[in-house]
Motif scaffolding. Structure first.
Motif, PDB file in Angstrom:
ATOM      1  N   LEU A   1      36.072  39.210  38.205  1.00  0.00           N
ATOM      2  CA  LEU A   1      34.995  39.311  39.188  1.00  0.00           C
ATOM      3  C   LEU A   1      35.157  40.521  40.088  1.00  0.00           C
ATOM      4  N   THR A   2      36.382  40.843  40.434  1.00  0.00           N
ATOM      5  CA  THR A   2      36.641  42.022  41.256  1.00  0.00           C
ATOM      6  C   THR A   2      37.643  42.922  40.538  1.00  0.00           C
ATOM      7  N   ASP A   3      37.794  44.120  41.071  1.00  0.00           N
ATOM      8  CA  ASP A   3      38.655  45.118  40.446  1.00  0.00           C
ATOM      9  C   ASP A   3      39.242  45.978  41.567  1.00  0.00           C
ATOM     10  N   LEU A   4      40.055  46.968  41.202  1.00  0.00           N
ATOM     11  CA  LEU A   4      40.663  47.856  42.183  1.00  0.00           C
ATOM     12  C   LEU A   4      40.253  49.305  41.933  1.00  0.00           C
ATOM     13  N   ASN A   5      40.003  50.021  43.016  1.00  0.00           N
ATOM     14  CA  ASN A   5      39.840  51.471  42.937  1.00  0.00           C
ATOM     15  C   ASN A   5      41.204  52.118  42.714  1.00  0.00           C
ATOM     16  N   ASP A   6      41.198  53.407  42.432  1.00  0.00           N
ATOM     17  CA  ASP A   6      42.450  54.106  42.162  1.00  0.00           C
ATOM     18  C   ASP A   6      43.410  54.080  43.336  1.00  0.00           C
ATOM     19  N   ASP A   7      42.887  53.917  44.564  1.00  0.00           N
ATOM     20  CA  ASP A   7      43.759  53.865  45.734  1.00  0.00           C
ATOM     21  C   ASP A   7      44.213  52.447  46.074  1.00  0.00           C
ATOM     22  N   GLY A   8      43.850  51.464  45.232  1.00  0.00           N
ATOM     23  CA  GLY A   8      44.255  50.077  45.447  1.00  0.00           C
ATOM     24  C   GLY A   8      43.284  49.267  46.269  1.00  0.00           C
ATOM     25  N   SER A   9      42.206  49.868  46.751  1.00  0.00           N
ATOM     26  CA  SER A   9      41.199  49.121  47.511  1.00  0.00           C
ATOM     27  C   SER A   9      40.302  48.329  46.560  1.00  0.00           C
ATOM     28  N   LEU A  10      39.605  47.359  47.105  1.00  0.00           N
ATOM     29  CA  LEU A  10      38.804  46.440  46.303  1.00  0.00           C
ATOM     30  C   LEU A  10      37.492  47.085  45.870  1.00  0.00           C
TER      31      LEU A  10
END
Length: 525
Positions: free
Chosen positions: A88-97
């Protein structure tokens, strides 16, 4: 090697441990030298190109592996899961949602109720369109008292999942959790169609399952209907089991694979000098630890645990084991990259006199036996155990090393042997790590340590929305664990991965469990 070397002096054990490191480092020296004349790195524009067959060489594959995400345990299957399924969710390259199958979310009741709105028009590999019922079915797979899921603890606080609209779900929790959306991105929570067999691998991911040989090889092909048009560039992916670290490096250098994980630190600098490959370094993203079973003697005595924390020479271990690719840890369960990490914890620097004092105070007399296996937890685990034995013997603590096979380590040794080697990767939030590994009811509470005061602090931090108050709670959590916890955590280790230089788009994301590299990389030529 037999379990113990009672006739060894501390110096001979230390020399043998160092010699093992050097032998392992030299095992691929010829391959490294042979590649020094390879062509220069190819530099290309940042615009992704489509096409090509990607080959990943990864460790931790097992003949008992399953496609069902509930049974994922290590990096090989984490990567397969990320190829086939979305969360349902994932992470950006900087670790943010960032959004995944959920396009948006918001909370009510002080983060005790969460409203999740799904992306429209997403298709599964079998052509079915994503609906809320698919999410309910997939997440319920991990819930309930009979669930065998490795991530069951994350969903235990969920009292109800209700369909409240055509593309909307409402989650009701038994207590507030301000980080709840992060948990929904855990690799175990891949979504499959309502009623489907998870082992068929029918997901919404960038790749479709073609062939699965447990412990050997997995083949997938690009999903032509993938909902994220900015990902999924290669035509196919072959994920091959390379459990031996030297074999992984040799395969990369020869061009047999395009990406490998867990490069051993002693080879990293040499690999980085080879023009045809690129080394990626993410600092302090794994920890190396030695959990003790706190419900068994002598480890149910905190004086014994404290003695063993003072009895390990962390700096020597950092130098010998990590070769500069890591830092000393002080039994803190959180990682330096975590925003709530604190350095204000009790320091257990190597001190044989203090170790001897606490050992004698405990009244323990039986030998400490540390079980370790190379190739199961972290590179050089047996040598690290022998260095630990050497430093502990200077405190007159009877200490033996039990070298065990890597095969079956996670089922026959881990969480069963009274004292063993282990390692963990970072998680996206402090609570995600603590709830999985440290609290009393955690499914992977590898030390069996239970402390009601600690559990209450973790629950309080989870529900606190004020950052200042939350920071103080997490500070108290780290101090308590360092003082009372049943794991010796001597080191943070850098994550070292390497690719062929022609492969672009790779990023080692802080807190990501199971890399999405397959759907993000492309070939420059």
């Amino acid at each position: 090697m037999h379990p113990a070397h009672p006739g060894d002096t501390p110096m001979s054990a230390e020399k043998r441990a160092r010699r093992r490191f050097l032998q392992r480092a030299g095992s691929t020296a010829a391959a490294l030298s042979a590649t020094s004349l390879l062509a220069p790195r190819a530099f290309a524009a940042d615009t992704p190109k489509r096409g090509g067959h990607l080959i990943l060489g990864l460790d931790s594959a097992s003949s008992s592996d399953r496609i069902d995400p509930a049974f994922y345990f290590e990096e090989f299957m984490y990567n397969i899961g990320r190829q086939l399924f979305n969360t349902l969710t994932d992470l950006n390259d900087d670790g943010s949602l960032r959004p995944g199958l959920a396009q948006s979310w918001d909370s009510r009741d002080n983060a005790q109720t969460w409203i999740i709105r799904l992306r429209s028009g997403v298709q599964f590999h079998n052509g079915k369109t994503l609906e809320p019922a698919d999410v309910v079915y997939s997440l319920n797979h991990h819930r309930g008292k009979d669930s065998q899921s490795a991530a069951k603890a994350y969903l235990d606080p969920v009292k109800d999942i209700a369909i409240t609209g055509p593309l909307e779900l409402t989650f009701k929790l038994d207590s507030p959790n301000v980080d709840f959306p992060y948990l929904l991105g855990d690799v175990h929570f891949g979504i499959t169609p309502n009623g489907a067999d998870f082992d068929k691998g029918i997901g919404t991911g960038a790749f479709i399952l073609e062939k699965f040989q447990p412990g050997v090889r997995v083949l997938t092909k690009r999903n032509p209907n993938y909902w994220d048009t900015n990902r999924g560039f290669v035509d196919s992916v072959e994920t091959v089991a390379y459990n031996d670290s030297a074999a992984r490096v040799a395969a990369l250098l020869s061009g047999s694979v395009h990406l490998i994980n867990r490069v051993e630190p002693r080879l990293a600098k040499r690999i980085d000098s080879v023009p045809s490959v690129h080394l990626y370094r993410a600092r302090d993203t794994n920890n190396i630890l030695f959990p003790m079973l706190a419900d068994q003697a002598p480890f149910n005595n905190n004086d014994v645990r404290t003695a063993l924390k003072y009895a390990i020479d962390r700096e020597q271990l950092r130098t010998s084991l990590l070769g500069g690719y890591g830092s000393v840890a002080n039994d803190n369960p959180l990682f330096p990259s975590n925003r709530f990490y604190t350095t204000d914890v009790p320091k257990h620097g190597y001190d044989p006199d203090k170790a001897k004092f606490y050992w004698n105070k405990s009244g323990a007399t039986q030998p400490i036996v540390l079980s370790a296996a190379d190739g199961a937890t972290f590179g050089g685990a047996v040598s690290a155990a022998e260095l630990y034995q050497s430093s502990a013997s200077k405190a007159q603590i009877p200490f033996k090393v039990n070298r065990v096979p890597a095969d079956g380590y996670w089922t026959q040794v881990w969480m069963k042997a009274p004292f063993c080697a282990s390692s963990w990767a970072n998680r996206p939030t402090a609570d995600a790590y603590l709830s999985m590994i440290c609290v009393s009811g955690a499914p992977w509470n590898e030390s069996h340590w239970k402390d009601p005061a600690f559990d209450k602090l973790v629950a309080a931090a989870r529900s606190e929305s004020n950052d200042a108050r939350r920071k103080q709670i997490y500070h108290d959590i780290q101090v308590l664990y360092a003082q009372q916890g049943a794991s010796v955590i001597p080191l943070y280790q850098d994550s070292l991965r390497a690719t062929r230089s022609s492969l672009k788009g790779f990023a080692d994301i802080p807190g990501e469990v199971g890399s999405r590299a397959a759907e993000k990389v492309w070939f420059a030529s």
